[in-house]
Scaffold this motif. Structure first.
Motif, short mmCIF file in Angstrom:
data_model
loop_
_atom_site.label_atom_id
_atom_site.label_comp_id
_atom_site.label_asym_id
_atom_site.label_seq_id
_atom_site.Cartn_x
_atom_site.Cartn_y
_atom_site.Cartn_z
N TYR A 32 54.20 -46.41 -16.41
CA TYR A 32 55.29 -45.27 -16.70
C TYR A 32 55.02 -44.14 -15.76
O TYR A 32 56.16 -43.46 -15.23
CB TYR A 32 55.28 -44.88 -18.06
N ASN A 48 62.10 -52.34 -15.52
CA ASN A 48 62.23 -53.73 -15.24
C ASN A 48 62.00 -54.45 -13.93
O ASN A 48 61.68 -55.47 -13.91
CB ASN A 48 63.52 -54.19 -16.12
N TYR A 51 57.73 -52.96 -13.35
CA TYR A 51 56.51 -53.86 -13.93
C TYR A 51 56.11 -54.94 -13.44
O TYR A 51 54.87 -55.24 -12.91
CB TYR A 51 56.73 -53.49 -15.46
N ARG A 73 46.44 -43.71 -25.50
CA ARG A 73 46.52 -44.98 -25.61
C ARG A 73 45.97 -45.76 -24.51
O ARG A 73 45.74 -45.12 -23.40
CB ARG A 73 47.95 -45.17 -25.83
N ALA B 31 52.00 -50.22 -23.70
CA ALA B 31 51.86 -48.78 -23.26
C ALA B 31 52.93 -48.21 -22.41
O ALA B 31 53.46 -46.97 -22.78
CB ALA B 31 50.30 -48.81 -22.58
N SER B 32 53.61 -49.01 -21.75
CA SER B 32 54.54 -48.44 -20.90
C SER B 32 55.69 -48.14 -21.65
O SER B 32 56.31 -46.91 -21.74
CB SER B 32 55.17 -49.66 -19.87
N ALA B 34 55.86 -47.16 -25.15
CA ALA B 34 55.23 -45.87 -25.79
C ALA B 34 55.28 -44.82 -24.92
O ALA B 34 56.06 -43.62 -25.50
CB ALA B 34 53.75 -46.28 -26.36
N ASP B 35 54.72 -45.08 -23.76
CA ASP B 35 54.97 -43.73 -22.75
C ASP B 35 56.39 -43.18 -22.50
O ASP B 35 56.45 -42.19 -22.49
CB ASP B 35 54.34 -44.04 -21.31
N ALA B 36 57.18 -44.16 -22.18
CA ALA B 36 58.55 -43.96 -22.12
C ALA B 36 59.35 -43.26 -23.22
O ALA B 36 59.98 -42.31 -23.01
CB ALA B 36 59.26 -45.08 -21.70
N GLU B 38 57.71 -41.80 -25.64
CA GLU B 38 57.06 -40.37 -25.85
C GLU B 38 57.86 -39.29 -24.83
O GLU B 38 58.06 -38.08 -25.19
CB GLU B 38 55.92 -40.35 -25.49
N ALA B 39 58.08 -39.55 -23.53
CA ALA B 39 58.67 -38.73 -22.59
C ALA B 39 60.12 -38.13 -23.08
O ALA B 39 60.35 -37.17 -23.06
CB ALA B 39 58.74 -39.64 -21.43
N GLU B 57 67.38 -49.87 -21.47
CA GLU B 57 66.93 -49.69 -19.96
C GLU B 57 66.24 -51.15 -19.35
O GLU B 57 66.38 -51.47 -18.42
CB GLU B 57 66.44 -48.51 -19.95
N LEU B 58 65.23 -51.56 -20.27
CA LEU B 58 64.35 -52.46 -19.91
C LEU B 58 65.31 -53.86 -19.74
O LEU B 58 64.97 -54.71 -19.07
CB LEU B 58 63.10 -52.88 -20.79
#
Lengths: 115, 327
Positions: A32, A48, A51, A73, B31-32, B34-36, B38-39, B57-58
């Motif tokens: 991220y 998408n 990654y 984390r 993690a990715s 959760a990071d996004a 959180e931001a 978005e994913l």
């Protein structure tokens, strides 16, 4: 921007994301965080695409990775490998050469029209 | 309590992946996301909306999984599309028409009324057409997914002489599909049967041909398959191939004719059926002669075809050498 231009512009951009990743990951970074860095650096990328791209580059040996469990984390950090640096260099010089060639094709298309 | 959306999203994505890849992708995606989230929350979005935004978005988990695993998202891509379409058209022109003819003839012998004959043969032709579509597409879909690139890398030397028949991949696949269908037809005739009267199925070829004569036939078909592959590997006809082709055709012809002459080719039930439907002894003889002749003509045509192609390759080679010699 005219909507019909969009696919062509995107095609032009596609390869540059790889180059940008390789350059940015000279210092280790995680998914991220890299996404944000890319955006800040002016490379609009979707999560998408990024990654899976990171995984592919790692599999090809252009990136190395390790898990960092120190922070809030656990995150997977990537770093450009020696091989990746070589690729970045090759892509960069290709880009410069292309940019020169494009410039050599003529000046700004608008001024061309006026002639 | 329901499972949180990110968990559901990750589960939906990794279920398409291999176990090793799952172990890699799961914690990283976790993690990715959760990071996004959180931001977004840090920017003042409420938690649930942030989750929804990030996952939207994913995009579709199946698409994401496919790009993780480099899976092909098309059935047949540009690499094979033209070959697929070309072969399919060729086979659809030939196979259903051939099946229509054969089934109509068989029904005629079985003495069906006109409606049965028309209905049955059209039905069989349509079924055959569907089979062709399915099997050809399946073969190409598998090719698309295998890395079997060998043989289709193109170089200038492969440019065919304008009139030269270049035995290529298409011919190979056409031969394989045709020979495969032949094996199917022989087996189908023996087991479920093409002609059915009530519950009884009537094989056209005599069941007494099992095992030796039938294995002989299947063996000849096997050799033909081997020959088709050999021809593809060699890329060009030459005298040896033409001789092998001649021998195979003669073998097949001998197989049919010796059994036909001894009256062992067709099953008794099938012949009785024909007699029941007023095919007299004389017309039996005529039909046998016509059948034998047709097989003969096909074999002779096949033999000549091989030699003509061999001759053409020789001629075009000579034509290539001539200008070089005069220079």
């Amino acid at each position: 921007m005219v909507e019909a231009f969009e696919p062509h512009i995107q095609e032009l951009r596609r390869g540059t994301v790889v180059l940008a990743c390789l350059q940015l990951l000279r210092t280790p970074g995680y998914g991220y965080g890299l996404l944000e860095d890319l955006q800040r650096a002016g490379f609009v990328t979707e999560a998408n695409t990024l990654y899976p791209l990171l995984r592919r580059l790692e599999k090809q040996g252009h990136l190395t990775s390790h898990w960092d469990t120190g922070e809030s984390r656990p995150r997977k950090f990537y770093q450009t490998s020696k091989r990746g640096l070589g690729l970045a260099e090759a892509m960069h010089s290709e880009w410069l050469a292309l940019s020169k060639s494009v410039d050599a094709l003529g000046d700004d298309p608008l001024t061309n029209e006026e002639k | 309590m329901t499972t949180p959306l990110p968990e559901r999203y990750i589960a939906a994505t990794v279920k398409y992946l291999s176990p090793e890849l799952q172990a890699e992708v799961r914690p990283e995606l976790h993690a990715s996301i959760a990071d996004a989230v959180e931001a977004q929350v840090a920017q003042g979005e409420d938690y649930e909306t942030a989750e929804r935004n990030v996952l939207t978005e994913l995009g579709d988990p199946a698409v994401l999984a496919a790009s993780y695993s480099d899976r092909t998202l098309q059935l047949i891509g540009p690499r094979y599309y033209l070959s697929w379409w070309c072969l399919l058209k060729r086979l659809l022109l030939i196979v259903p028409a051939a099946v229509l003819g054969v089934v109509a003839f068989a029904q005629l012998l079985a003495g069906g009324d006109l409606g049965d004959i028309i209905g049955g043969s059209i039905g069989a032709a349509v079924t055959a057409g569907l089979h062709v579509c399915f099997w050809v597409t399946l073969v190409f879909a598998i090719l698309e997914r295998s890395d079997a690139d060998t043989g289709i890398t193109w170089d200038v030397d492969q440019l065919p002489e304008p009139r030269q028949q270049d035995p290529g991949r298409l011919d190979l696949i056409a031969s394989l599909v045709f020979l495969g269908l032949m094996i199917l037809v022989v087996l189908w005739d023996q087991i479920p049967g093409f002609i059915r009267i009530g519950d009884q199925s009537i094989p056209i070829l005599s069941p007494a041909l099992w095992p030796w004569a039938m294995l002989g036939l299947l063996g000849i078909i096997g050799l033909e398959i081997g020959f088709a592959i050999l021809l593809y590997v060699k890329r060009q006809w030459n005298a040896t191939l033409a001789i092998i082709n001649t021998v195979l055709s003669v073998l097949f012809f001998s197989w049919v004719i010796s059994l036909l002459v001894r009256g062992e080719l067709f099953s008794e039930m099938f012949l009785e059926l024909a007699v029941d439907n007023a095919v007299s002894g004389d017309s039996f003889y005529t039909i046998a002669v016509i059948f034998g002749l047709s097989v003969g003509i096909i074999c002779v045509w096949d033999i000549i075809d091989g030699w003509v192609k061999t001759y053409r390759v020789g001629a075009s080679d000579a034509a290539e050498q001539q200008p070089a010699a005069t220079q």
